[in-house]
Motif scaffolding. Structure first.
Motif, PDB file in Angstrom:
ATOM      1  N   PHE A  92      -4.495   1.291  -1.502  1.00  0.00           N
ATOM      2  CA  PHE A  92      -3.415   2.032  -2.153  1.00  0.00           C
ATOM      3  C   PHE A  92      -3.958   3.237  -2.914  1.00  0.00           C
ATOM      4  O   PHE A  92      -3.431   3.605  -3.960  1.00  0.00           O
ATOM      5  N   TRP A  93      -4.959   3.869  -2.417  1.00  0.00           N
ATOM      6  CA  TRP A  93      -5.631   4.959  -3.121  1.00  0.00           C
ATOM      7  C   TRP A  93      -4.689   6.092  -3.508  1.00  0.00           C
ATOM      8  O   TRP A  93      -4.904   6.771  -4.496  1.00  0.00           O
ATOM      9  N   ALA A  96       0.324   5.437  -7.388  1.00  0.00           N
ATOM     10  CA  ALA A  96       0.096   5.360  -8.831  1.00  0.00           C
ATOM     11  C   ALA A  96       0.050   3.909  -9.299  1.00  0.00           C
ATOM     12  O   ALA A  96      -0.928   3.461  -9.865  1.00  0.00           O
ATOM     13  N   ASP A  97       1.089   3.168  -9.049  1.00  0.00           N
ATOM     14  CA  ASP A  97       1.207   1.816  -9.581  1.00  0.00           C
ATOM     15  C   ASP A  97       1.815   0.898  -8.523  1.00  0.00           C
ATOM     16  O   ASP A  97       3.023   0.892  -8.334  1.00  0.00           O
ATOM     17  N   VAL A  98       0.988   0.118  -7.865  1.00  0.00           N
ATOM     18  CA  VAL A  98       1.484  -0.766  -6.820  1.00  0.00           C
ATOM     19  C   VAL A  98       1.485  -2.199  -7.334  1.00  0.00           C
ATOM     20  O   VAL A  98       0.497  -2.679  -7.877  1.00  0.00           O
ATOM     21  N   THR A  99       2.620  -2.855  -7.162  1.00  0.00           N
ATOM     22  CA  THR A  99       2.732  -4.275  -7.480  1.00  0.00           C
ATOM     23  C   THR A  99       3.388  -4.963  -6.294  1.00  0.00           C
ATOM     24  O   THR A  99       3.957  -4.303  -5.423  1.00  0.00           O
ATOM     25  N   GLU A 110       1.874  -3.180   7.429  1.00  0.00           N
ATOM     26  CA  GLU A 110       0.978  -2.187   8.040  1.00  0.00           C
ATOM     27  C   GLU A 110      -0.399  -2.196   7.374  1.00  0.00           C
ATOM     28  O   GLU A 110      -1.430  -2.206   8.049  1.00  0.00           O
ATOM     29  N   LYS A 111      -0.436  -2.186   6.063  1.00  0.00           N
ATOM     30  CA  LYS A 111      -1.719  -2.150   5.357  1.00  0.00           C
ATOM     31  C   LYS A 111      -2.502  -3.449   5.546  1.00  0.00           C
ATOM     32  O   LYS A 111      -3.726  -3.429   5.634  1.00  0.00           O
TER      33      LYS A 111
END
Length: 184
Positions: A92-93, A96-99, A110-111
């Motif tokens: 998640f480069w 900003a803010d991944v939860t 996908e990731k």
């Protein structure tokens, strides 16, 4: 407090009762009933049936709610685990803010395919239906051509049992390009 506890508490209030009244009527201690309401304890089969009888609920309603809540909690835990693993590999480069609460399902799928290993990918099949995962993979990944070709061949064969993955991927990419040109 969990959903089932809130529901039982609302039934008690709706019927103009107190916890102690309901507990006495169904033959349990008020503490036991309170532990269920505040989420410290799960409903047992006999207690669920007694509550359903007391409140004139359809048989199995409370246990079904409990199981659904348990499944939801398990899936949230799996999603958090995948997001944590993806964060560790810096997937998640650009975010900003991944939860686990704010990442879209398609992005997580996908990731996970792109950055994680087989045991983590297997968790996707506990979180989502196989058909949905395949749809997302086909829409977002299978059409990317050479950049993910080898990965997509493996995914096509291993997860979706596609017999001639190279040809399948080329057809998917061609259909995607045609679709884009039709809208241009």
């Amino acid at each position: 407090m969990n959903r089932i506890g809130q529901y039982i508490e609302s039934l008690i209030k709706k019927n103009g009762c107190r916890q102690s009244d309901v507990a006495r009527e169904i033959g349990v201690s008020r503490q036991s009933l309170n532990h269920i309401i505040v989420g410290k304890r799960e409903l047992s089969m006999p207690l669920a049936l007694k509550l359903e009888s007391f409140f004139n609920l359809p048989e199995g309603e409370l246990l079904k709610m409990q199981v659904e809540e348990s499944v939801d909690d398990y899936k949230k835990q799996l999603k958090r685990k995948l997001v944590d693993a993806l964060s560790k590999v810096n997937a998640f480069w650009s975010y900003a803010d991944v939860t686990s609460e704010n990442i879209p399902d398609e992005e997580l799928i996908e990731k996970t395919f792109t950055f994680l290993d087989l045991k983590d990918i297997a968790l996707l099949f506990e979180l989502y239906h196989r058909d949905y995962i395949r749809k997302v993979w086909r829409k977002n990944m299978a059409v990317q051509g050479d950049s993910l070709f080898n990965l997509n061949v493996m995914i096509a064969m291993y997860y979706f049992n596609i017999k001639q993955p190279e040809e399948y991927l080329k057809r998917a990419e061609q259909a995607h390009v045609k679709h884009l040109l039709d809208y241009a």
